[in-house]
Design an enzyme around this catalytic site. Structure first.
Site, short mmCIF file in Angstrom:
data_model
loop_
_atom_site.label_atom_id
_atom_site.label_comp_id
_atom_site.label_asym_id
_atom_site.label_seq_id
_atom_site.Cartn_x
_atom_site.Cartn_y
_atom_site.Cartn_z
N ASP A 177 1.49 8.28 7.47
CA ASP A 177 2.37 7.34 6.77
C ASP A 177 2.42 7.79 5.30
OD1 ASP A 177 3.55 5.22 5.43
OD2 ASP A 177 2.00 3.76 5.87
N SER A 207 0.87 -1.18 0.00
CA SER A 207 0.00 0.00 0.00
C SER A 207 0.91 1.23 0.00
CB SER A 207 -0.91 -0.01 1.23
OG SER A 207 -0.14 0.01 2.42
N LYS A 241 9.54 4.98 7.47
CA LYS A 241 9.92 3.81 6.68
C LYS A 241 11.15 4.20 5.87
CE LYS A 241 5.22 2.00 5.92
NZ LYS A 241 4.04 2.17 5.04
N GLN A 243 -6.58 -1.90 7.09
CA GLN A 243 -5.40 -2.72 6.77
C GLN A 243 -4.79 -3.41 7.99
OE1 GLN A 243 -2.34 -1.32 3.72
NE2 GLN A 243 -1.18 -1.07 5.61
N GLU A 244 -4.75 -2.70 9.14
CA GLU A 244 -4.01 -3.27 10.27
C GLU A 244 -4.72 -3.00 11.60
OE1 GLU A 244 0.04 -1.79 10.14
OE2 GLU A 244 0.04 -1.96 7.95
N GLU A 275 -3.41 5.35 12.13
CA GLU A 275 -2.49 5.73 11.05
C GLU A 275 -3.28 5.94 9.77
OE1 GLU A 275 0.73 2.91 10.83
OE2 GLU A 275 0.94 3.24 8.67
N LYS A 324 6.63 -0.60 14.66
CA LYS A 324 5.54 -1.36 14.03
C LYS A 324 6.21 -2.42 13.18
CE LYS A 324 2.79 -0.06 10.33
NZ LYS A 324 1.60 0.43 9.62
N HIS A 331 -3.22 -6.03 2.42
CA HIS A 331 -2.29 -7.04 2.95
C HIS A 331 -2.93 -8.41 3.15
CE1 HIS A 331 0.39 -3.70 4.87
NE2 HIS A 331 0.44 -3.72 3.56
N GLU A 381 1.68 -9.35 6.90
CA GLU A 381 2.45 -8.94 8.07
C GLU A 381 2.29 -9.92 9.22
OE1 GLU A 381 1.63 -4.79 8.84
OE2 GLU A 381 2.62 -4.22 6.97
N SER A 439 8.95 1.78 11.29
CA SER A 439 8.08 0.76 10.69
C SER A 439 8.77 -0.13 9.65
CB SER A 439 6.89 1.46 10.02
OG SER A 439 6.10 0.53 9.30
N HIS A 440 8.35 -1.35 9.63
CA HIS A 440 8.67 -2.30 8.57
C HIS A 440 7.85 -1.96 7.32
CE1 HIS A 440 4.99 -5.03 9.62
NE2 HIS A 440 4.71 -3.75 9.65
N ARG A 441 8.00 -2.76 6.25
CA ARG A 441 7.10 -2.74 5.11
C ARG A 441 6.38 -4.09 5.07
NH1 ARG A 441 7.30 2.02 1.98
NH2 ARG A 441 5.20 1.26 1.60
N SER A 442 5.31 -4.15 4.30
CA SER A 442 4.60 -5.44 4.23
C SER A 442 5.46 -6.50 3.53
CB SER A 442 3.26 -5.27 3.53
OG SER A 442 3.42 -4.59 2.31
N ASP A 444 -4.13 0.87 11.52
CA ASP A 444 -3.68 1.55 10.30
C ASP A 444 -4.78 1.39 9.26
OD1 ASP A 444 -2.52 2.65 8.10
OD2 ASP A 444 -0.87 1.22 7.90
C1 LIG Z 1 3.53 -1.25 6.48
C2 LIG Z 1 2.59 -0.75 5.69
O1 LIG Z 1 2.25 -1.33 4.51
P1 LIG Z 1 3.07 -1.26 3.16
O2 LIG Z 1 4.47 -1.64 3.48
O3 LIG Z 1 2.36 -2.22 2.28
O4 LIG Z 1 2.99 0.16 2.69
C3 LIG Z 1 1.82 0.44 6.09
O5 LIG Z 1 0.95 0.89 5.34
O6 LIG Z 1 2.06 1.00 7.15
MG LIG Z 2 0.50 2.57 6.85
#
Ligand SMILES: C=C(OP(=O)(O)O)C(=O)O
Ligand SMILES: [Mg+2]
Length: 440
Positions: free
Chosen positions: A315, A45, A340, A166-167, A288, A391, A158, A208, A367-370, A245
């Site tokens: 984000d 996303s 990110k 999404q989360e 988020e 995250k 995701h 995730e 934060s990580h990514r998906s 999120d």
């Molecule tokens: C971690 C996320 O997803 P993506 O890495 O797919 O953007 C997010 O949207 O915060």
């Molecule tokens: Mg996000």
């Protein structure tokens, strides 16, 4: 050059990420023999203002060989520019990387090519100094372990279920230490699995690592998570809070929000009311991307109405970019930034965004990514900058677990066993912030 942190060699390669897609890894070798290796994550996303990732499927530009092209750039133009430079001079390294690409969004060289090298330089320099990465980046004051935002129920882009948000994350803000917070999170995750199974709902997981069941209504996700929190022996709202999120940029088109799975339509005002109502009824501490990446007015509205109680995180709105963050601070849009590393493409620019946010009284979440790899740089970064929140998904996929385990090891390296930024600290998040200054 006399530095032992002089760059001798840079090597890029193609590896795969947690979705089985190709991504970039770089290895930097210094004159002293120290090496650093970093792999680049990838979003699903993705925000439209993110730095450009050369990836496969990018057929318009490189005949579907995007990642291969990024690797070529690492081994070619980047290696030529940086060989002989001092890896410990991170700002210079990152400036040189940016200098190779005149485009606004790093689309010529690829933010993924740049980031792999930028992070690998930092890791090699840390090794040359005999320091763990968090200590090298954060100095002697780095001591705060982050509260995990554990994403235990996945939806949106995701997951293949019918949930639009999404989360759904749990934050064990009442846990006394980081290891305890991880333990609580894991126990709640297991309990949630048992509840879903007992109801005949799917316990397969999303990108995730959170469960991805079909649910009658998105709100049911919150209800079942709170049940799991209680059944696991914790007090919702006291021991454990909920973070969401929405990733609502995915919903926005033609001036309104269309939630694609449930086919619900909402205006900005209706969506703001929806969040306000949810926050009044559930212990939600953080949302988020409650509004879309260009809905600045919506973000201002929600920050005015909820920003004194709830963390409102940009984000897709800020994309770890100081230009967009500066605008948000000036407008009073959001009170927190999601960070990110691959949204911006170099370590220095990432740290500049975190610094700007903190000086303006905003909070930050690393934060990580998906799409992830086993690379755990973000765990070190979270401690180095004292972000206080990370995250990084559910404890069911080793790409996410790598970050939790790295933090558990870091907790052991901090003599005081680490100050855990738990509940007390949340009262210091300055959530009352509706309009900031840059503190400059
Ligand atoms: C971690 C996320 O997803 P993506 O890495 O797919 O953007 C997010 O949207 O915060
Ligand atoms: Mg996000």
């Amino acid at each position: 050059m006399k530095y032992s942190t002089r760059i001798e060699k840079i090597k890029g390669r193609e590896i795969i990420d947690s979705r089985g897609n190709p991504t970039v890894e770089a290895e930097v070798t210094l004159a002293c023999g120290a090496t650093g290796r970093a792999a680049v994550p990838s979003g699903a996303s993705t925000g439209m203002f993110e730095a450009y990732e050369l990836r496969d499927g990018d057929s318009a530009r490189f005949g579907g060989k995007g990642v291969r092209k990024a690797v070529e750039h690492v081994n070619g133009v980047i290696a030529q520019e940086l060989t002989g430079r001092n890896a410990a001079n991170q700002m210079q390294i990152d400036r040189l990387l940016c200098g190779l690409d005149p485009s606004e969004n790093k689309s010529k060289i690829g933010a993924n090519a740049m980031l792999a090298v930028s992070l690998a330089c930092a890791k090699a320099a840390a090794k040359a100094c005999g320091l763990p990465l968090f200590r090298y980046l954060g100095g002697c004051h780095a001591h705060v372990l982050p509260v995990p935002m554990m994403n235990i129920l996945n939806g949106g882009a995701h997951a293949g279920n019918n949930v639009d948000i999404q989360e759904f994350m749990i934050m064990p803000t009442g846990a006394p230490t980081f290891p305890e917070a991880v333990r609580w999170g894991c126990e709640i995750f297991h309990t949630l699995g048992k509840i879903l199974k007992s109801r005949g709902l799917s316990t397969s997981v999303g990108d995730e690592g959170g469960y991805a069941p079909n649910l009658p209504d998105d709100e049911d996700a919150i209800k079942v998570i709170l049940e799991a929190v209680e059944q696991a022996g914790f007090v919702p709202g006291d021991d454990v809070k909920i973070a969401i999120d929405a990733a609502s940029s995915e919903w926005f088109s033609d001036g309104e929000y269309l939630l694609p799975k449930k086919q619900t339509r909402m205006t900005t005002d209706e969506l703001c009311s929806y969040w306000k109502d949810l926050c009044a009824r559930y212990p939600i501490i953080s949302i988020e991307d409650p509004l879309a990446e260009d809905d600045w007015e919506g973000f201002q509205k929600i920050t005015r109405s909820l920003g004194d109680k709830v963390q409102l995180v940009g984000d897709d709105l800020f994309v770890t970019n100081v230009k967009r963050l500066r605008k948000g601070i000036e407008l009073g849009a959001g009170n927190a930034i999601l960070v990110k590393v691959n949204q911006i493409g170099t370590l220095s620019e990432t740290m500049a965004a975190i610094d700007m946010a903190h000086r303006a009284g905003m909070t930050s979440i690393i934060s990580h990514r998906s799409g992830e790899t086993e690379d755990s740089t973000i765990a070190d970064l979270a401690v180095a900058v004292g972000a206080g929140q990370i995250k990084t998904g559910a404890p069911s996929r080793s790409d996410r677990v790598a970050k939790y385990n790295r933090l558990l090891r870091i907790a052991d390296m901090i003599p005081s066993s680490g100050v855990y930024l738990g509940d007390g600290a949340f009262t210091n998040l300055r959530l009352g912030q509706t309009k900031g200054t840059l503190g400059e």
